[in-house]
Design an enzyme around this catalytic site. Structure first.
Site, PDB file in Angstrom:
ATOM      1  CD  GLU A   1      -2.782  -1.446   2.294  1.00 28.61           C
ATOM      2  OE1 GLU A   1      -3.806  -2.134   2.195  1.00 28.61           O
ATOM      3  OE2 GLU A   1      -2.337  -1.049   3.393  1.00 28.61           O
TER       4      GLU A   1
ATOM      5  CE  LYS B   1       0.970  -1.401   5.453  1.00 28.62           C
ATOM      6  NZ  LYS B   1      -0.449  -1.040   5.327  1.00 28.62           N
TER       7      LYS B   1
END
Length: 768
Positions: A490, A602
């Site tokens: 993300e 991430k």
């Protein structure tokens, strides 16, 4: 700096010494649950310091209207709030008229809190000097019954140490609670009736908008030194609260005890007009059974869970504590007994991430539940998604898709999308692929094909339709492309041709085509029923095939890797090792703009794809991609370290695999991401189990057989685990020199060990 106050212990989570700064973290870590309800480890007595009060009921939520600056077409109407439920644990304690409150006591000694995972209970002990000079010893124990899942029980003991004292216990129910997170400060609960009779009390309430009816109830008994007192309590009720007062003189060194039985009855299980009578029935059973006998049943129920699910590790207490904490919390959250429920990413430990169902269930949790419980539990999780197929089609229609295309929600309670961030709601569409993969994974593991012709094929068709419509043909590339997406990473939003998303789209279409062919050939009546229901045509299938056969995948010839997305190499590729520790985690120190332009990941989308579709790539390709992406990965998704651990083990890099294992298993215990006060990372805990079983144990399905390539971290003497494979329980014990296999069942089983065929017979140890 990670936290380091939890004492290493193989079966318990233990905190020693009271520190007001870590109260909220401990409330998360010591949370308890039984699949039907759960609560943070709030104190029973008054506490005026910083605290995050939280009690939750499975499946009960509130649709908090979306709050955005300006509306976008297709936006979800609401964000589903996991509702803070009425508080039933409260027991105010007064000593000579002064309230016991750890925030105001002159001195606190011997504070110890324990979550016993083997037996399923939470306790506290401490000694205090109160503002009025009274010295007290307090001991508490509570649990949420697995045997009667609407019931919780508390035993609270107070002993005055420096003189006689007048002690008052005030057990209460409180419906005047709010959520810590709310968009508009709405009132979530409407109290219908507050009543008490004898020593029983009830609050009947319903949730606004969603109309869930709940009765919160309690009954208490008091004793001194184990001898029951027939004290007539005084009672009082308010709009949101009902309480009893048990006041008595207690001699120095005598122990005054209150035992409180309480919980919820909900209209998911009872007629809403009969919730009080259902509560009375539970209370009658609880009082007749008694606290000690109920606790014995609790121990038996947990012993039964551990018999199948436990993983033992010899020689590394922190690693042992970590895996048991993960297994324990998963079982507190979901036991597979109710097909209407799912596995929320915070479980019953906090309110962040509204909704109860994410793609985490399919990608991470189903393997855990398949192997540690009966396969029917995993099938129930698949059926949960089938039951929401109509909503998934509606979700896609809101975004402009047609013809029964299905887009499963990123976050949901009832099948309807309820996530509020547009770059996730509209763009993190890879979740569709995880749902299709779970159907494939279930069949691969269990050998049970029945779900696909009965229900699964309809899901696969809806998903294939979505991917065919979501892709568009690029004349420039002469390929199908997928634009404007967010992958599992993300930290890159609204990008084009995310490799993982494109690969999933191609795979989902091909798997749907393969399933259609098999069902048409072998389950003709099911195929005819489904084809008629969904209006499937050969012309449509040809459209799907064109997309799958001509999908574009971004690739770097220079680095010999598939790219996260088209523009990934435009970034300045600076390794995470060059980031100062003071800016980690970056999501708490950098602007979103800076994160999106950075190369930092991430969780690595490409490696997630290599995890799902390992058989499609060589070990050399895996090593090349791992070496390219891991140095750029900050692992600020709880789902990241476990996949890296499994892949490092596959590549024989056991030291790195072990480091990632510790990070995933102790993510919350050591608070790597500095956010444990908000609640635990429940769904990623299944990844910890995978790190040992699939990573170190090397468990796979090969040639329709269970296969292992066992390895052992240097710090461990041995480890063992069990898996339920097609109604045979296989126990695997790995030491430095050998691996032992044992079989529980009534027929022999052929497995692969380091690619060699091994036959194991029931109750007969095989050593490799």
């Amino acid at each position: 700096m990670n936290q380091d106050y939890i004492k290493p212990n193989s079966w318990s989570i233990i905190e020693e010494g009271f520190d007001a700064d870590r109260v909220e973290s401990s409330e998360s870590l010591f949370s308890i649950g039984n699949g039907a309800m759960g609560q943070r480890a709030n104190f029973e007595e008054t506490y005026t310091g910083e605290t995050f009060q939280g009690s939750y009921i499975a499946g009960v939520y509130y649709p908090d209207k979306t709050r955005v600056g300006w509306w976008k077409n297709g936006y979800p109407e609401y964000f589903a709030k996991v509702l803070n439920a009425p508080n039933w644990i409260g027991i105010d304690v007064q000593v000579n008229g002064v309230t016991l409150d750890l925030n105001t006591c002159k001195k606190i000694e011997g504070f110890r809190r324990e979550l016993n995972m083997q037996e399923g209970w939470l306790s506290r002990t401490f000694r205090v000097t109160m503002p009025n000079g009274v010295d007290l010893k307090v001991e508490t124990k509570r649990f949420l019954s697995l045997d009667i899942d609407e019931l919780g029980a508390i035993q609270y003991n107070v002993t005055p140490l420096n003189g006689d004292a007048e002690i008052t216990f005030t057990p209460y129910l409180d419906n005047g609670i709010t959520n810590k997170d709310t968009n508009w400060d709405d009132k979530f609960w409407d109290v219908l009736n507050v009543s008490n009779a004898g020593e029983q009390a009830f609050i009947e309430a319903r949730t606004m908008k969603t109309d869930f009816y709940v009765c919160t109830y309690m009954e208490s008994q008091v004793s001194i030194n184990g001898k029951t007192l027939n004290l007539e309590p005084s009672s009082y009720t308010e709009n949101n609260k009902v309480a009893f007062e048990y006041k008595t003189e207690v001699n120095s060194e005598d122990t005054y005890t209150i035992t409180k039985y309480a919980g919820y009855t909900v209209d998911r299980n009872h007629d809403k007009s009969k919730l009080v009578s259902a509560a009375k029935k539970v209370l009658k059973e609880a009082v007749n059974t008694g606290f000690d006998a109920l606790l014995d049943k609790q121990k038996e129920a947990w012993a039964s869970i551990w018999e199948r699910a436990d993983i033992t590790i010899e020689g590394d207490v922190k690693a042992q504590q970590g895996i048991r904490f993960n297994i324990f919390q998963l079982n507190q959250t979901y036991l597979g007994t109710d097909s209407r429920l799912n596995i929320g990413p915070k479980g019953f430990t906090g309110e962040k991430y509204g909704g109860s169902t994410y793609w985490d269930t399919e990608a991470y949790c189903i393997p855990f539940y398949m192997a540690t419980k009966d396969q029917s539990v995993a099938k129930t999780l698949l059926e949960y998604r089938y039951n929401h197929l109509d909503r998934a089609i509606e979700n896609a229609q809101k975004l402009g898709f047609t013809n029964g295309a299905a887009l499963y929600p990123m976050v949901t309670m009832n099948g309807e999308e309820c996530h509020n961030e547009w770059e996730i709601t509209f763009e993190e569409i890879h979740r569709n692929g995880a749902i299709a993969f779970a159907i494939y994974n279930y069949y691969r593991y269990t050998g049970d094909y029945s779900y696909i012709p009965e229900k699964g094929l309809e899901v696969l068709i809806g998903i294939a339709r979505f991917w065919q419509q979501r892709a568009n043909f690029s004349k420039d590339k002469n390929k199908y492309v997928i634009l404007g997406v967010t992958g599992p990473n993300e930290y890159e939003n609204n990008i084009n041709n995310n490799w993982y998303t494109n690969y999933l789209a191609q795979w989902c279409i091909n798997y749907a085509l393969e399933s259609i062919e098999k069902v048409e050939a072998e389950y003709q009546s099911d195929f005819a029923r489904i084809a008629k229901k969904v209006k499937l045509t050969s012309a449509e299938i040809a459209l799907w095939k064109a997309v799958a056969d001509n999908m574009y995948f971004p690739y770097s010839e220079k680095h010999k890797v598939f790219l996260q997305q088209d523009g990934f190499l435009d970034k300045e590729l600076i390794s995470v090792s060059e980031l100062p520790k003071s800016v980690r985690p970056i999501n708490q120190h950098w602007s979103w703009d800076r994160i999106l332009r950075s190369p930092y990941i991430k969780q690595a989308d490409v490696l997630q794809g290599f995890y799902f579709f390992e058989d499609q790539f060589t070990d050399e390709e895996l090593a090349n991609h791992f070496d390219f992406y891991e140095p750029l990965t900050v692992h600020e998704s709880s789902l990241s370290p476990c996949v890296h651990s499994i892949q490092a083990a596959k590549l024989g890099r056991m030291e790195q695999a072990y480091t990632f294992y510790l990070r995933t298993s102790r993510l919350d215990l050591d608070d790597y991401n500095h956010e444990v006060h908000e609640g635990l990372h429940i769904t990623s805990m299944a990844g910890t189990w995978m790190s040992i079983v699939e990573g170190f144990g090397g468990m796979r399905i090969k040639e329709d057989k269970l296969a292992f390539t066992p390895q052992i971290p240097e710090k461990w003497d041995s480890y063992s685990f069990k898996v339920n494979f097609r109604d045979s329980i296989v126990k695997v014990n790995v030491s430095k020199t050998e691996t032992n296999f044992e079989l529980e069942g009534d027929k022999e089983l052929q497995i692969l060990v380091n690619d060699n065929l091994v036959t194991i017979a029931p109750n007969n140890l095989v050593t490799v």
